[in-house]
Design an enzyme around this catalytic site. Structure first.
Site, mmCIF file in Angstrom:
data_model
loop_
_atom_site.group_PDB
_atom_site.id
_atom_site.type_symbol
_atom_site.label_atom_id
_atom_site.label_comp_id
_atom_site.label_asym_id
_atom_site.label_seq_id
_atom_site.Cartn_x
_atom_site.Cartn_y
_atom_site.Cartn_z
ATOM 1 N N ASP A 215 2.039 -7.419 -5.985
ATOM 2 C CA ASP A 215 0.935 -6.498 -6.624
ATOM 3 C C ASP A 215 1.226 -5.784 -8.135
ATOM 4 O O ASP A 215 2.633 -5.778 -8.153
ATOM 5 C CB ASP A 215 0.708 -5.428 -5.590
ATOM 6 C CG ASP A 215 0.381 -5.601 -4.213
ATOM 7 O OD1 ASP A 215 -0.393 -6.666 -3.888
ATOM 8 O OD2 ASP A 215 1.396 -5.392 -3.392
ATOM 9 N N ASP B 258 -0.869 -1.803 -3.746
ATOM 10 C CA ASP B 258 -0.829 -1.703 -2.276
ATOM 11 C C ASP B 258 -0.102 -0.660 -1.617
ATOM 12 O O ASP B 258 1.064 -0.311 -2.430
ATOM 13 C CB ASP B 258 -0.437 -3.228 -1.683
ATOM 14 C CG ASP B 258 -1.665 -4.185 -1.916
ATOM 15 O OD1 ASP B 258 -2.742 -3.841 -2.296
ATOM 16 O OD2 ASP B 258 -1.337 -5.274 -1.441
ATOM 17 N N ARG C 120 -11.386 -5.347 -0.719
ATOM 18 C CA ARG C 120 -10.276 -4.127 -0.357
ATOM 19 C C ARG C 120 -10.399 -3.066 -1.458
ATOM 20 O O ARG C 120 -9.605 -3.031 -2.435
ATOM 21 C CB ARG C 120 -8.982 -5.066 -0.567
ATOM 22 C CG ARG C 120 -8.767 -5.994 0.523
ATOM 23 C CD ARG C 120 -7.681 -6.763 0.219
ATOM 24 N NE ARG C 120 -7.310 -7.973 1.134
ATOM 25 C CZ ARG C 120 -6.256 -8.934 1.199
ATOM 26 N NH1 ARG C 120 -5.468 -8.703 0.473
ATOM 27 N NH2 ARG C 120 -6.181 -9.707 1.958
#
Length: 603
Positions: free
Chosen positions: A138, A165, A224
């Protein structure tokens, strides 16, 4: 609240002794107020970062990596692009100047917190390498039992695997006033935020306590926002308006999510309940505002009650929801002042936003620390007093849209962008109302929907770099058609030098006795381009005298005043050419007059 050590002035921009015309977008930049820490980062003893430790200012990636990893420090990051990965230790505050970018390498993260404790990260941009459907890291990562983390006023985009994340039993995290997005550099897997990374990671139970508030999931984000497993997550007062979204929040195995007073506009699905991996604890929808949401979802169960107190904006009406939306769009991202700055910074949505595209070298060459200076007129280019980038700048066009294209009133232009090299930013003039320029990393995007009331005609625009010894310019023409008529010549479109569209200032003998700030939140950030055609009839002036707000030449419109959290304070119909209202206290407010939104700051 953990940021008292930051040596900066948080005073807002004031147009001293001036009356500001409400017909044009203000050429003045906007400072985000220093909103206090809230949410789970205030728990477990609180989050103070580097408070109590020494300060250091870095201008090269070697020093940044060294000090960040060692921890026990307040670190100020000068403008420039710093190639990650930057590993962060404990008891550290990392705070960026305007134009400070942490870039993600081809493999790995831009910045990683792994087992880190007591960390504050503020006012930075994180530029990903581009989201692609392969297995990597990420852009910004909170991992391996990191605890007490406050991530505030950052802009994260194009993360390779995700944007940000939070995984592996990390805990007591607050994300606030942050912007997540993806650009054309991403070709898939545009899944922004994961909290809990596996259905089998039962060790996450009792951890992953996360608050996300006043955060904006903008265009390019598909899923998400966040997706949650096992965590206890408070999603409050956020903005979801990505036109690319398939769903926003996803609840998965043992997720306990309190989805409260958010604004969802034009998305497919505000909430997705994913039960294939196991039962969901709760995903409760509480007093949210939904507009043009294709697949409504009422939620499930009763979510946890936070262990902290937190003031939330009411979004029960469109006006209240739009006020919160406007506030988040104005302030989310790296919009805080430079350390030590008494001036202001540019909002992420402005055409005059700045960002350095140069890579900070490993040598300690000096850079100026002065803040971004707002343009002094609509035709002036925003400039920085930092030392210019040596050499000649260049602009290279990319994207499917043509720089010379025809578009109907009320229709969107086909997006395109220019890559900036050898300069610190860019500005644009001459665009039709509704179309604007936005700086994303080293790319300057031209996009938007032409106002339905803009005058048909040929609008010649010019993009110009800033901050170079020799700046570069590129021009094009957006021809607006409407009502089946042939486009008028360029002279029929209001010239960017039109005196009518300029903000006006009274002389020093003006009756205004206190400063007033007005920031018009129209799509275009260039004052010369804000009003065209039939909309030009809406011309008014706003001033203050103490707490007395005075509005002239706006009869027939409705005036609404909100606080900076979007709460409605007053609404009234303007019946006369000179209307006034008493503000409840000193400070900054959001003022809406007809279709115009602006800020007023009185003391």
């Amino acid at each position: 609240m953990g940021c008292n050590s930051l040596k900066m002035s948080l005073s807002a921009l004031l147009v001293c002794g001036a009356t500001v015309v409400g017909t044009a977008t203000s050429a003045f930049a906007v400072t985000s107020p220093d909103f206090p820490m809230a949410g789970f980062a205030t728990q477990n003893g609180g989050t103070t970062g580097g408070k109590g430790y020494s300060e250091v200012t870095v201008d090269n990636v070697s020093d940044l990596k060294s000090y960040a990893k060692a921890g026990n420090k307040i670190i100020y990051v000068k403008p420039g692009t710093y190639m990650g990965p930057v590993e962060v230790g404990s008891n550290v505050t990392i705070y960026g100047y305007q134009g400070a970018i942490i870039a993600q390498p081809t493999s790995g993260s831009a910045m990683k917190l792994s087992g880190s404790k007591n960390v504050i990260i503020r006012n930075l941009k994180f530029k990903g390498v581009g989201a692609h459907d392969d297995d990597d890291e990420d852009c910004l990562q909170v991992n391996h039992e990191s605890k007490n983390v406050w991530i505030d006023h950052v802009d994260v985009y194009d993360g390779h695997d995700g944007n940000l994340d939070i995984t592996n039993a990390s805990d007591y995290v607050t994300i606030s006033w942050t912007k997540f997005s993806y650009t054309s550099a991403s070709t898939g897997h545009q899944f922004s935020n994961l909290i809990g990374n596996s259905k089998t990671k039962t060790s996450d139970r009792g951890h992953l306590n996360v608050t996300i508030h006043h955060t904006w999931w903008a265009d390019g984000v598909v899923e998400r926002m966040p997706r949650v497993r096992f965590g206890k997550v408070h999603v409050a007062n956020n903005l979801f308006d990505s036109k690319d979204a398939s769903y926003c929040v996803r609840a998965a195995i043992e997720a306990d999510i309190r989805i409260e007073r958010n604004v969802f506009i034009g998305v497919q699905k505000a909430l997705d309940l994913y039960t294939s991996d196991g039962a969901i604890t709760a995903a409760q929808m509480i007093e949210n505002y939904e507009e043009n949401v294709k697949k409504p979802q009422s939620g499930t169960g009763t979510a946890f009650k936070p262990s902290y107190s937190m003031s939330l904006t009411d979004v029960s009406t469109q006006a209240k929801a739009y006020a919160l939306r406007d506030s988040i769009k104005l302030y989310a991202g790296a919009t805080l002042p430079d350390p030590g700055a008494s001036s202001v910074v540019t909002p992420a949505s402005s055409s005059s936003a700045k960002s350095s595209s140069s890579i900070a070298s490993s040598s300690s060459q000096a850079k100026s620390s002065s803040s971004v200076v707002p343009a002094s007129s609509s035709s002036a280019k925003s400039s920085s007093s930092q030392t210019p980038v040596a050499g000649e700048a260049s602009l290279t066009k990319h994207g499917s849209g043509s720089a010379n294209q025809e578009v109907a009133q009320g229709a969107a232009v086909t997006e395109f962008y220019y890559t900036i090299a050898g300069a610190t930013g860019a500005t644009v003039t001459g665009l039709p109302d509704g179309v604007s320029g936005t700086l994303k990393g080293s790319d300057f995007y031209i996009s938007g929907t032409v106002s339905a009331t803009v005058a048909p005609g040929a609008y010649k625009f010019t993009v110009t770099t800033t901050g170079a010894t020799t700046n570069a310019s590129k021009s094009g023409t957006i021809t607006v058609t409407g009502n089946g008529t042939a486009p008028a010549s360029s002279s029929s479109a209001k010239s960017s030098s039109s005196a009518d569209a300029e903000p006006t200032e009274e002389s020093s003998s003006s009756k205004v006795t206190e400063p007033v700030e007005v920031q018009d939140d129209s799509s275009s950030s260039e004052a010369s381009d804000a009003i065209r055609g039939t909309d030009f009839a809406l011309q008014f002036t706003v001033s203050t005298a103490g707490r007395l707000l005075q509005v002239q030449n706006a009869a027939g419109n409705t005036m609404a005043i909100f606080d900076m959290q979007g709460r409605l304070l007053l609404t009234k119909r303007i019946a006369t050419s000179a209307e006034s209202a008493l503000l409840p206290h000193t400070g900054t407010f959001i003022l809406k007059i007809g279709p115009r939104t602006m800020r007023v700051n009185a003391r």
